[in-house]
Design a protein around this motif. Structure first.
Motif, PDB file in Angstrom:
ATOM      1  N   THR A 160       1.115  -0.933  -0.349  1.00 26.28           N
ATOM      2  CA  THR A 160      -0.016   0.348   0.427  1.00 26.28           C
ATOM      3  C   THR A 160       1.516   1.187   0.138  1.00 26.28           C
ATOM      4  N   TYR A 161       1.348   1.367   0.651  1.00 32.12           N
ATOM      5  CA  TYR A 161       2.571   2.239   0.844  1.00 32.12           C
ATOM      6  C   TYR A 161       3.843   1.584   0.655  1.00 32.12           C
ATOM      7  N   TYR A 172       7.979   3.446   1.018  1.00 35.10           N
ATOM      8  CA  TYR A 172       9.050   4.665   1.649  1.00 35.10           C
ATOM      9  C   TYR A 172      10.296   4.702   1.165  1.00 35.10           C
ATOM     10  N   TYR A 213       7.336   9.193   2.023  1.00 36.47           N
ATOM     11  CA  TYR A 213       6.579   7.868   1.859  1.00 36.47           C
ATOM     12  C   TYR A 213       5.514   8.389   0.491  1.00 36.47           C
ATOM     13  N   SER A 218       5.688  -1.973   2.490  1.00 34.93           N
ATOM     14  CA  SER A 218       5.051  -2.600   4.324  1.00 34.93           C
ATOM     15  C   SER A 218       4.123  -4.003   2.946  1.00 34.93           C
ATOM     16  N   SER A 219       4.450  -5.027   3.364  1.00 31.05           N
ATOM     17  CA  SER A 219       3.695  -6.314   3.579  1.00 31.05           C
ATOM     18  C   SER A 219       2.272  -6.356   3.892  1.00 31.05           C
ATOM     19  N   ASN A 220       1.676  -7.328   3.635  1.00 27.75           N
ATOM     20  CA  ASN A 220       0.353  -7.419   4.300  1.00 27.75           C
ATOM     21  C   ASN A 220       0.051  -7.541   5.731  1.00 27.75           C
ATOM     22  N   GLY A 279       2.275  -5.296   8.028  1.00 32.31           N
ATOM     23  CA  GLY A 279       2.815  -4.652   8.183  1.00 32.31           C
ATOM     24  C   GLY A 279       4.213  -4.634   8.452  1.00 32.31           C
TER      25      GLY A 279
END
Lengths: 110, 115
Positions: free
Chosen positions: A30-31, A33, A48, A92-94, A96
């Motif tokens: 989703t993000y 960085y 980010y 970012s992984s699923n 967190g």
């Protein structure tokens, strides 16, 4: 699987632009960085970008995201000697957690 | 200064020993993450806690354990230390630990040297 790749080293002259590239594999991120690590110091969050954006600008920093190619770049305009550091790209992984690349060492020559 | 504090800054110990690394998150952050940075493995996620509960586990060895206390500080315990455990250990914190929407702020790290 989850993997983030970066080139290991970049050398530029003071005043030039620096472009640090990164590729990632997890299309569900989703993000994305960018962190900066100076010698002997911790990780400083630089910027980010949300995955539905193509570009984000923050003063001298420009982040470009090509979601189709899973390619992220960080451009530093007017690079200064104080920008010398290791730059980490992270997705970012699923769950967190952050998955980091190996880091790109930026050397700025006066 | 990220607002995340870690102690000690440096730790030198011998193989077989046990150490405890401490982390205090930023004020208001409920989630704490631990990462290990070594020359050969790079930056690896170890474990995440949210409001006292373990939320996610990464490449954490069985010899390592962690917990988050009611005041939200966290401790990482490393036991039966080996030479290969020498690394920089980072703690990070975020507001809620939500998937992909929380920004993680990192502490200065604890450098562990195992002799």
């Amino acid at each position: 699987g989850e993997d983030v790749e970066q080139s290991l080293f970049l050398s530029v002259r003071e005043g030039d632009s620096s472009v640090i590239n990164c590729t990632y594999t997890d299309s569900s991120s989703t993000y994305l960085y960018w962190y900066k690590q100076e010698p002997g110091a911790g990780l400083q969050l630089l910027t980010y970008i949300f995955s539905n954006m193509d570009m984000k600008q923050d003063q001298r920093l420009t982040v470009l995201l090509n979601k189709k190619d899973k390619h992220l770049s960080l451009r530093i305009a007017d690079t200064q000697t104080g920008d010398s550091a290791i730059y980490f790209c992270a997705e970012s992984s699923n769950t967190g957690k952050l998955i980091f690349g190996q880091g790109t060492t930026l050397q700025v020559k006066p | 200064d990220s607002g995340v504090t870690q102690t000690p800054k440096h730790l030198i110990t011998a193989t077989g020993q046990r150490v405890t690394l401490r982390c205090s998150p930023r004020s208001g952050d409920l989630s704490v993450y631990w990462y290990q940075q070594s020359l050969d493995q790079g930056l690896q996620f170890l474990i995440q806690y949210y409001n006292g509960e373990e939320r996610a586990k990464g490449n954490i060895l069985e010899r390592f354990s962690a917990q988050q206390f009611p005041d939200l500080h966290s401790e990482l315990n490393l036991s039966s230390l080996e030479l290969g455990d020498s690394a920089l250990y980072f703690c990070a914190s975020s507001v809620a630990g939500r998937v992909g929407t929380d920004t993680q702020y990192f502490g200065p790290g604890t450098r562990l040297t195992v002799l």
